[in-house]
Each structure stands twice: as C-alpha cells, then as structure tokens.
Write an enzyme that holds these catalytic residues in place. Sequence first.
Site, PDB file in Angstrom:
ATOM      1  N   LYS A 117      -4.348   4.169  -0.282  1.00 49.52           N
ATOM      2  CA  LYS A 117      -3.619   2.959   0.088  1.00 49.52           C
ATOM      3  C   LYS A 117      -4.390   1.752  -0.403  1.00 49.52           C
ATOM      4  O   LYS A 117      -5.617   1.814  -0.540  1.00 49.52           O
ATOM      5  CB  LYS A 117      -3.461   2.870   1.614  1.00 49.52           C
ATOM      6  CG  LYS A 117      -2.317   1.976   2.067  1.00 49.52           C
ATOM      7  CD  LYS A 117      -0.992   2.683   1.947  1.00 49.52           C
ATOM      8  CE  LYS A 117       0.172   1.789   2.331  1.00 49.52           C
ATOM      9  NZ  LYS A 117       1.426   2.550   2.453  1.00 49.52           N
ATOM     10  N   GLY A 118      -3.679   0.662  -0.648  1.00 48.73           N
ATOM     11  CA  GLY A 118      -4.347  -0.551  -1.092  1.00 48.73           C
ATOM     12  C   GLY A 118      -3.763  -1.761  -0.409  1.00 48.73           C
ATOM     13  O   GLY A 118      -2.671  -1.695   0.179  1.00 48.73           O
TER      14      GLY A 118
END
Length: 427
Positions: A117-118
């Site tokens: 995830k970012g």
Amino acid sequence: MHHAAIPSYLSADHLGPWETYLSQIEAVAPYIDAPLRPWIETLRRPKRILVVDVPIRMDNGEIAHYEGYRVQHNVSRGPGKGGVRFHPDVTLSEVMALSAWMTIKNAVVNVPYGGAKGGIRVDPKPMSQAELERLTRRYTSEINILLGPDKDIPAPDVNTNEQVMAWMMDTYSMNQGRTATGVVTGKPISLGGSLGRHDATGRGVFVTARAAAEKIGLPITGARIAVQGFGNVGEAAARIFHDAGAKLVAIQDVAGTIHNPAGFDPYQLRKHLAEGGKLGDFPGASEIAPADFWALECEILVPAAVEGQITAANAPRIRAKMVVEGANGPTTPEADDILHDRKVLVVPDVLANAGGVTVSYFEWVQDFSSFFWTEAEINSRLERIMTEAFAAVWHIAQERELSLRTAAFVVACKRVLEARAVRGLYP
C-alpha cells in the site's frame, strides 16, 4: 508475545489502524494449523517500509514538502499489490494496516499477489491539476526502487484515479526507457486499462452481498440498502444493487446524509452531483442528521467510505440484517463483537471489496499478454472468483463456528503461511 511485535517507529499507546489488524491476527492465531504456527509472527511485521520526502514546486513558485509511504507487508505469494491514497490523515500505521489487509485480501480470493500500500499525507482538494501531476510524478520517482510489474504494482485508492495511474505509469516507463503498462492497474483503457475495472469493487460488494443474502434467505429484490460513501465504490455498488431490484434508501458522504424510505435512483443522484448539485438538495430524497444514518431501517448496510466508521457507539443502533464492507476497516473490533452478539451478519472487507484487486489482476494479466478480454468476460470471471471465495469462507465459518471475518483470515493466513513455510528462509 505480540507486544514484542510493536515496532519502535509506532507509538505503543496509539497504534491506530495497525492495532485493528494485529487484533484480527490475534483472533485467527488459535485456528492456524500447528505446522504453520511458527511462521505466524511474519504476519505481524511488514516485510519492507519506505518513507519518502516528496518535494514539489507549487504553482506560485514555492516548494512544498509532503510525506510519502510505500509498504510491502508480504510478498511470499507474488509481487506487492495495493492502492495509493492521497489524504491529509495518511499515517504510517494506516498504510501498514492497509498493506496487511491487501495481503489477506489477495489470499482470500487467491490471486498471486502479496500485500502492499502507498500514500501521501496531503489534501489534494485545493491542488491544481498541474500540482497534482508533479506530486504524483515525484512520489513515483521516490518509490521507484520498489516498483515493477513483477515487484510492486500500485492501483487507485482514496483521492487517486485513472489519471494518477497514467502519470505513475509514464514516470516509471520514462525511467525504464520503455513503456511498461503492467506497473500499475486501474489505468485508462487507452493505456492498457481493463474494461470493468471502474465498477469492479462495487460489483464485488454486490456479488458477495447477494451470495450472503442467499445463505440467510434474504431476497435482493426489494431489499433496502443504505450506503456510506458515494465515491468509486459506493456509487458503483448503489447502481448495481439498484439494477438488481434493490431499493437504495440512504446515502451518506462527507457533505451530508440523504434518506428516502421509498428508495431513490442512484443514476439521478450521480447526474445531480455531476451537474454541480449538492447531496443535500437532491430532489429524490430529504436530508437527515448524519448520526441518524446508522439507525435507519434497512436490510443491507454498505460502509464504503473510510476506516473506523462503525464503532462501539453506533453499532448498537444498526438495524440492518447485514453489513457488507465496501471500505477497508470500516468496523472497529469492539463494534464487530457488538454486531456479532446482535446477530448482524458482517461480510468483511477482505472478502467484500476484493473485486477491485481481482479485476486489477485481470488487467495485469492482460497487460503481460497484450491480449484483452470483453467486459462480459471480465464480469463473469469476477463473479466466479468472488462467488467461490465467498463459498470457501462461508464453509469454514459454518464448520468452525467463526465469524465470516475470522473465517476469511483463516483461509488467507493459511495460504500465506503455507507459501512462507514451504519457501523457507534465505539464506
């Protein structure tokens, strides 16, 4: 044991969303088969965390700095996969939890990805399109060392869309010296995006809701649906439920809450909002106090906004037969227990909203082969995968008398830990 797993860079007394995830792993631990137990600690530690500074030149000439993250929680089953969100409340704890839920989600539907995830801590709303492009490109350059079609594949999430994915793909491609379409998913169709991707998460919510409704003898035709969030997921879910003969009775978003017990048309609402209308002045429904949303009479409640919405405070008021989680982590562990005691069926996020990553997987496969499927093929493959995943989770839940959430974690953790165990440690 698990207290040792609280990393030094998070505050132990304020763990945020990561705490929710850890408590879910606690709940599933007793159901993990003995040979896999030594590996369970793997799930409590992200494999890799990158925190970056994202400096950009604003339109007025000033240079602004934003905090960016990319977390790869687990890559035992394949490359990292997960969205990128632009939101002022993004924190490391949140991105860690979201990456871990991606690990679980990919394993529940059995697509060959790990969880990643970012995010960037930024409010994109006041930004110009040019500033947004510079922000996206700079962030992509900063996390470039982690990215690749066979390493880590971002996708859209809160406040990011097809255009943001196009900029990410282009930035990565320029650095590679070749066009690499498979490095992100959720792209525009013209750049190797997949048909059916836009509605995929909402469609998956509908498919799992329908499968669950069948199990509890609830007909979808005429069922009253209340949806929190009218973004990509909520809007698509509302439309697909409506098309199936269900009655959309309420929508809540940051702008307010509207309700019509007789039901209203999500297509009309979409048009109203696209033409610059406000949620509250939509002629098909009347505005109510946001807190009253939770107590509305309905059969199916779909939280499709952000995490932590159903809490110990509002869970006792919920009158729905079923909660189908379109958002990630919308229900706190305390609320989960309350709903369980009140016999409200919760279809968990890691199953209910996995339609997005499933069609992202289709997009990635199509990009690799440069051969594209029709929308009908994509929707039927999505339905098959989601229906099979639901059936497997339901089976475990019935067999071991578990909630659907714990059952989904049992299925997923078993797959991840089997891969981890059989791969062993290198070196």
